[in-house]
Write an enzyme that holds these catalytic residues in place. Structure first.
Site, PDB file in Angstrom:
ATOM      1  N   ARG A   1       0.859  -1.178   0.000  1.00 12.28           N
ATOM      2  CA  ARG A   1       0.000   0.000   0.000  1.00 12.28           C
ATOM      3  C   ARG A   1       0.903   1.239   0.000  1.00 12.28           C
ATOM      4  O   ARG A   1       2.083   1.160   0.365  1.00 12.28           O
ATOM      5  CB  ARG A   1      -0.901   0.014   1.226  1.00 12.28           C
ATOM      6  CG  ARG A   1      -1.798  -1.214   1.386  1.00 12.28           C
ATOM      7  CD  ARG A   1      -2.606  -1.108   2.679  1.00 12.28           C
ATOM      8  NE  ARG A   1      -3.499  -2.241   2.885  1.00 12.28           N
ATOM      9  CZ  ARG A   1      -3.172  -3.335   3.562  1.00 12.28           C
ATOM     10  NH1 ARG A   1      -1.955  -3.431   4.107  1.00 12.28           N
ATOM     11  NH2 ARG A   1      -4.036  -4.323   3.710  1.00 12.28           N
TER      12      ARG A   1
ATOM     13  N   LYS B   1      -1.202  -2.399   7.602  1.00 13.56           N
ATOM     14  CA  LYS B   1      -2.411  -1.782   8.108  1.00 13.56           C
ATOM     15  C   LYS B   1      -2.809  -2.425   9.437  1.00 13.56           C
ATOM     16  O   LYS B   1      -2.716  -3.641   9.610  1.00 13.56           O
ATOM     17  CB  LYS B   1      -3.525  -1.966   7.075  1.00 13.56           C
ATOM     18  CG  LYS B   1      -4.807  -1.228   7.373  1.00 13.56           C
ATOM     19  CD  LYS B   1      -5.788  -1.439   6.228  1.00 13.56           C
ATOM     20  CE  LYS B   1      -7.103  -0.724   6.480  1.00 13.56           C
ATOM     21  NZ  LYS B   1      -8.059  -0.950   5.355  1.00 13.56           N
TER      22      LYS B   1
ATOM     23  N   HIS C   1      -2.147   1.664  -6.019  1.00 12.55           N
ATOM     24  CA  HIS C   1      -2.914   0.486  -5.613  1.00 12.55           C
ATOM     25  C   HIS C   1      -3.110  -0.473  -6.780  1.00 12.55           C
ATOM     26  O   HIS C   1      -3.311  -1.676  -6.569  1.00 12.55           O
ATOM     27  CB  HIS C   1      -4.273   0.905  -5.042  1.00 12.55           C
ATOM     28  CG  HIS C   1      -4.735   0.031  -3.918  1.00 12.55           C
ATOM     29  ND1 HIS C   1      -4.137   0.015  -2.678  1.00 12.55           N
ATOM     30  CD2 HIS C   1      -5.722  -0.894  -3.853  1.00 12.55           C
ATOM     31  CE1 HIS C   1      -4.745  -0.857  -1.894  1.00 12.55           C
ATOM     32  NE2 HIS C   1      -5.704  -1.432  -2.586  1.00 12.55           N
TER      33      HIS C   1
ATOM     34  N   ARG D   1      -0.404  -2.845  -6.618  1.00 11.46           N
ATOM     35  CA  ARG D   1      -0.674  -3.853  -5.588  1.00 11.46           C
ATOM     36  C   ARG D   1      -1.580  -4.953  -6.145  1.00 11.46           C
ATOM     37  O   ARG D   1      -1.341  -6.141  -5.927  1.00 11.46           O
ATOM     38  CB  ARG D   1      -1.315  -3.174  -4.373  1.00 11.46           C
ATOM     39  CG  ARG D   1      -1.746  -4.117  -3.252  1.00 11.46           C
ATOM     40  CD  ARG D   1      -2.262  -3.301  -2.073  1.00 11.46           C
ATOM     41  NE  ARG D   1      -2.952  -4.103  -1.079  1.00 11.46           N
ATOM     42  CZ  ARG D   1      -2.354  -4.747  -0.087  1.00 11.46           C
ATOM     43  NH1 ARG D   1      -1.042  -4.698   0.019  1.00 11.46           N
ATOM     44  NH2 ARG D   1      -3.063  -5.424   0.794  1.00 11.46           N
TER      45      ARG D   1
ATOM     46  N   HIS E   1      -3.446  -9.345   4.237  1.00 12.00           N
ATOM     47  CA  HIS E   1      -4.877  -9.212   4.484  1.00 12.00           C
ATOM     48  C   HIS E   1      -5.248  -9.843   5.826  1.00 12.00           C
ATOM     49  O   HIS E   1      -4.724 -10.908   6.186  1.00 12.00           O
ATOM     50  CB  HIS E   1      -5.684  -9.892   3.375  1.00 12.00           C
ATOM     51  CG  HIS E   1      -5.711  -9.105   2.099  1.00 12.00           C
ATOM     52  ND1 HIS E   1      -6.069  -9.643   0.889  1.00 12.00           N
ATOM     53  CD2 HIS E   1      -5.426  -7.792   1.865  1.00 12.00           C
ATOM     54  CE1 HIS E   1      -6.000  -8.707  -0.044  1.00 12.00           C
ATOM     55  NE2 HIS E   1      -5.610  -7.583   0.522  1.00 12.00           N
TER      56      HIS E   1
ATOM     57  N   TYR F   1      -9.625 -11.429  -6.018  1.00 12.40           N
ATOM     58  CA  TYR F   1      -8.686 -11.695  -7.102  1.00 12.40           C
ATOM     59  C   TYR F   1      -9.041 -12.970  -7.856  1.00 12.40           C
ATOM     60  O   TYR F   1      -8.646 -13.131  -9.010  1.00 12.40           O
ATOM     61  CB  TYR F   1      -7.264 -11.772  -6.554  1.00 12.40           C
ATOM     62  CG  TYR F   1      -6.816 -10.481  -5.922  1.00 12.40           C
ATOM     63  CD1 TYR F   1      -6.579  -9.355  -6.705  1.00 12.40           C
ATOM     64  CD2 TYR F   1      -6.658 -10.361  -4.544  1.00 12.40           C
ATOM     65  CE1 TYR F   1      -6.178  -8.156  -6.135  1.00 12.40           C
ATOM     66  CE2 TYR F   1      -6.255  -9.166  -3.961  1.00 12.40           C
ATOM     67  CZ  TYR F   1      -6.024  -8.074  -4.764  1.00 12.40           C
ATOM     68  OH  TYR F   1      -5.640  -6.873  -4.195  1.00 12.40           O
TER      69      TYR F   1
END
Length: 339
Positions: A159, A184, A256, A259, A282, A291
């Site tokens: 990110r 994150k 992004h 990414r 994640h 995806y």
């Protein structure tokens, strides 16, 4: 009327960092939400933001603010929901501090999140990605920095916040090249690096020099790169890459997107969704499942493993009415030609 400013200050100085332990990224996102909200409210009531009252931030104002985000700023439903979540978090905080405003607060909390379309993730082809990575000029200091930054962003699926937060001490070359990513929600992950990415990072570190900030990537003034700075650098090199890859002109490329491209590359190589989730950091596997909808190779395996139904053979035979209608059309066309 209850002054709003003291509650806003307590929310950001006590509630988020101490009581909730919210990360810096979360606090910045919430702060930006209230910058927009208070600016909108001050224009509505013709008063300074510091003079706003809690009673003025009611459900009607919040709904108008959310609508303004979509119409004036062009934000999508997902961004709208992020802003609404920040406002609701503040209202939960004020709920026990100002009991007299409980009805007003409950009306704000009752505002539902807006459903958004679940579209396929945008990504780049291998040729498009290579054209962008080749765009920086490796003969100059800025080119070496940009090349290393783009390679690391793509190879690690980082990110923007993770990319700008990487420090020099987070990059290790022994016993194998790897980078420590501060993800994150304060989740860290350690990623191995390709040889090409390692070479690009070594080239940048050789010319980076001693800086006053610990971050790996710095600006020409020796300051830490910001989100807007990374986006500007990427746009510049995308324009350069368009000369060799014209298809990039039809795509909106952002950090992004790099990414997403990394995620699909890992998925196509491993066919393992768990590895993609670990690579991207994640928290939930459901986030990674987007995806599988964008990668047709995953569906091809399913298609090849299922026996298709037989197709009944036969030839189409026109009915008499259909033949007559075709004949009448040919007659009309011949008459028109004779005229």
């Amino acid at each position: 009327m209850t002054a709003l400013a003291p509650h806003i200050t307590a929310f950001f100085e006590q509630r988020l960092p101490i009581e909730r332990g919210a990360s810096e990224c979360t606090r910045e996102s919430y702060a930006y939400t209230f910058q927009l909200l208070l600016t909108f409210a001050s224009q509505r009531f013709k008063v300074a933001p510091s003079e706003l009252a809690l009673e003025q931030i009611d459900a009607t104002l919040v709904l108008d603010f959310l609508s303004d985000l979509e119409t004036t700023r062009g934000n999508g439903a997902s961004t709208r929901n992020v802003r609404l979540a920040a406002i609701k978090s503040f209202m939960h905080f004020v709920e026990y501090r100002v009991p007299s405003a409980i009805e007003q607060i409950r009306r704000v909390l009752a505002i539902p999140a807006k459903k958004s379309e679940s579209r396929l993730v945008r990504h780049l082809t291998a040729g498009e990605m290579q054209a962008i990575l080749d765009a920086p000029d490796p003969t100059g200091r800025d080119g070496l920095r940009d090349r290393a930054m783009l390679h690391l962003c793509y190879a690690g699926g980082l990110r923007v916040s993770e990319l700008t937060a990487v420090r020099v001490d987070d990059v290790k070359f022994q016993p194998y090249a790897n980078v420590l990513v501060h993800g994150k929600g304060r989740k860290e992950r350690c990623l191995p690096l390709w040889k090409t990415t390692t070479a690009a990072l070594r080239g940048w570190l050789a010319v980076r020099g001693i800086q006053s900030v610990p971050e790996l990537f710095v600006s020409a003034r020796g300051e830490s790169l910001t989100r807007s700075g990374v986006e500007y650098i990427l746009r510049k090199h995308v324009r350069t890459a368009m000369r060799h890859c014209p298809s990039l002109a039809t795509k909106r490329v952002s950090p992004h997107i790099l990414r997403h491209t990394c995620a699909l590359t890992v998925l196509q190589a491993t066919k393992d969704l768990r590895k993609v989730s670990l690579w991207l950091g994640h928290a939930h596997m459901q986030t990674t499942e987007i995806y599988t909808r964008a990668d047709p190779s995953v569906k091809l395996e399913t298609l090849e493993s299922v026996m298709p139904p037989n197709l009944r053979s036969g030839r189409f035979k026109a009915t008499d009415k259909l033949i007559e209608s075709l004949k009448s059309l040919s007659v009309m066309q011949s008459k028109n030609r004779s005229k």
